[in-house]
Scaffold this motif. Structure first.
Motif, short mmCIF file in Angstrom:
data_model
loop_
_atom_site.label_atom_id
_atom_site.label_comp_id
_atom_site.label_asym_id
_atom_site.label_seq_id
_atom_site.Cartn_x
_atom_site.Cartn_y
_atom_site.Cartn_z
N LEU A 15 20.12 47.00 58.42
CA LEU A 15 19.48 47.97 57.67
C LEU A 15 17.81 47.77 57.96
N GLY A 16 17.35 46.76 58.31
CA GLY A 16 15.92 46.56 58.74
C GLY A 16 15.56 47.41 59.89
N VAL A 17 16.68 47.82 60.91
CA VAL A 17 16.45 48.63 61.95
C VAL A 17 16.42 50.21 61.52
N LEU A 18 17.28 50.38 60.68
CA LEU A 18 17.30 51.62 60.04
C LEU A 18 15.79 51.97 59.28
N GLY A 19 15.31 50.95 58.88
CA GLY A 19 14.13 51.17 57.75
C GLY A 19 13.06 51.38 58.84
N ILE A 20 13.14 51.36 59.81
CA ILE A 20 11.96 51.73 60.99
C ILE A 20 11.99 53.06 60.99
N PHE A 21 13.04 53.63 60.81
CA PHE A 21 13.23 55.33 60.93
C PHE A 21 13.42 56.12 59.37
N PRO A 23 11.96 56.46 55.62
CA PRO A 23 11.03 56.16 54.91
C PRO A 23 10.87 55.48 53.73
N LEU A 24 12.12 55.50 53.02
CA LEU A 24 12.22 54.57 51.80
C LEU A 24 12.95 53.13 51.83
N LEU A 25 13.64 52.99 53.12
CA LEU A 25 14.29 51.74 53.24
C LEU A 25 13.13 50.67 53.99
N PRO A 26 12.91 49.78 53.37
CA PRO A 26 11.83 48.68 53.69
C PRO A 26 12.32 47.86 54.94
N THR A 27 11.79 47.85 56.00
CA THR A 27 12.18 46.81 57.35
C THR A 27 11.86 45.26 57.03
N THR A 28 10.81 45.03 56.78
CA THR A 28 10.16 43.59 56.65
C THR A 28 11.19 42.95 55.68
N PRO A 29 11.34 43.16 54.50
CA PRO A 29 12.43 42.39 53.59
C PRO A 29 13.68 42.15 54.03
N PHE A 30 13.97 42.97 54.87
CA PHE A 30 15.44 43.05 55.38
C PHE A 30 15.45 41.91 56.53
N LEU A 31 14.35 41.90 57.36
CA LEU A 31 14.32 41.07 58.63
C LEU A 31 14.13 39.67 57.90
N LEU A 32 13.23 39.61 56.92
CA LEU A 32 12.76 38.17 56.34
C LEU A 32 14.43 37.67 55.65
N LEU A 111 1.45 45.12 50.38
CA LEU A 111 0.90 44.80 51.58
C LEU A 111 -0.72 44.43 51.42
N LEU A 112 -1.39 45.05 50.91
CA LEU A 112 -2.87 44.71 50.73
C LEU A 112 -3.44 43.73 49.80
N ARG A 113 -2.70 43.22 49.02
CA ARG A 113 -3.10 42.18 47.91
C ARG A 113 -2.31 40.99 48.37
N PHE A 114 -1.06 40.71 48.56
CA PHE A 114 -0.27 39.60 48.72
C PHE A 114 0.06 39.27 50.13
N VAL A 115 0.13 40.11 50.97
CA VAL A 115 0.29 39.81 52.62
C VAL A 115 -0.81 39.46 53.05
N PRO A 116 -1.04 38.18 53.70
CA PRO A 116 -2.28 37.66 54.33
C PRO A 116 -2.32 38.56 55.51
#
Length: 157
Positions: A15-21, A23-32, A111-116
């Motif tokens: 799902l994370g790899v699909l999220g790369i392509f 737009p509405l499927l997030p990559t980072t949360p699936f990889l985490l 992304l701007l507020r909570f991810v360092p």
């Protein structure tokens, strides 16, 4: 139980790899999620994910609390808003466009507020690498001018 963690981890990577392509499927949360599952299910798969040449460095940095580099955040936001804008333009139902825009706004704020944001000088003066080169957890340096080195190599010039 390890089999369940490994199955969930494999699905999350897919799902994370699909999220790369998509737009509405997030990559980072699936990889985490995949990383957390593999940490409990398979040391080999967890190491593979953390040392993956495509997203391993970002994953290691995020897991270790160092965050995402500013350049990475900028590219994430550019690609995300470009793909979401295209989706909003193509969708003729205004309420769906509003939901897409709201999702984008929430991801942007998160992304701007909570991810360092990782400092450009993180790990700047490591022995053998010179000034301005950072070493990640896999022992690889960012290098100077895009050249990657191993910390055991001497590049003092």
């Amino acid at each position: 139980m390890k089999i369940v963690f490994n199955l969930i981890g494999c699905m999350a990577v897919a799902l994370g790899v699909l999220g790369i392509f998509l737009p509405l499927l997030p990559t980072t949360p699936f990889l985490l999620l995949a990383s957390a599952c593999f940490a409990r299910g398979s040391t080999r798969m967890h190491n593979w994910l953390r040392t993956n040449r495509v997203f391993g460095k970002y994953l290691r940095d995020y897991e270790n609390g160092r965050g995402i580099p500013l350049r990475g955040k900028v590219w994430i936001l550019i690609f995300m808003w470009a793909s979401m804008s295209y989706s909003i333009w193509r969708i003729k139902l205004p309420w769906i466009g509003g939901m897409i825009a709201m999702t984008g706004l929430c991801v942007t704020v998160y992304l701007l507020r909570f991810v360092p944001t990782m400092s450009a000088l993180a790990g700047a003066e490591r022995p053998g690498l010179g000034t301005g080169a950072a070493v990640d957890d896999a022992g690889e340096g960012d290098g100077i001018g895009g050249v990657r080195f191993h910390p055991g190599d001497r590049h003092d010039g």
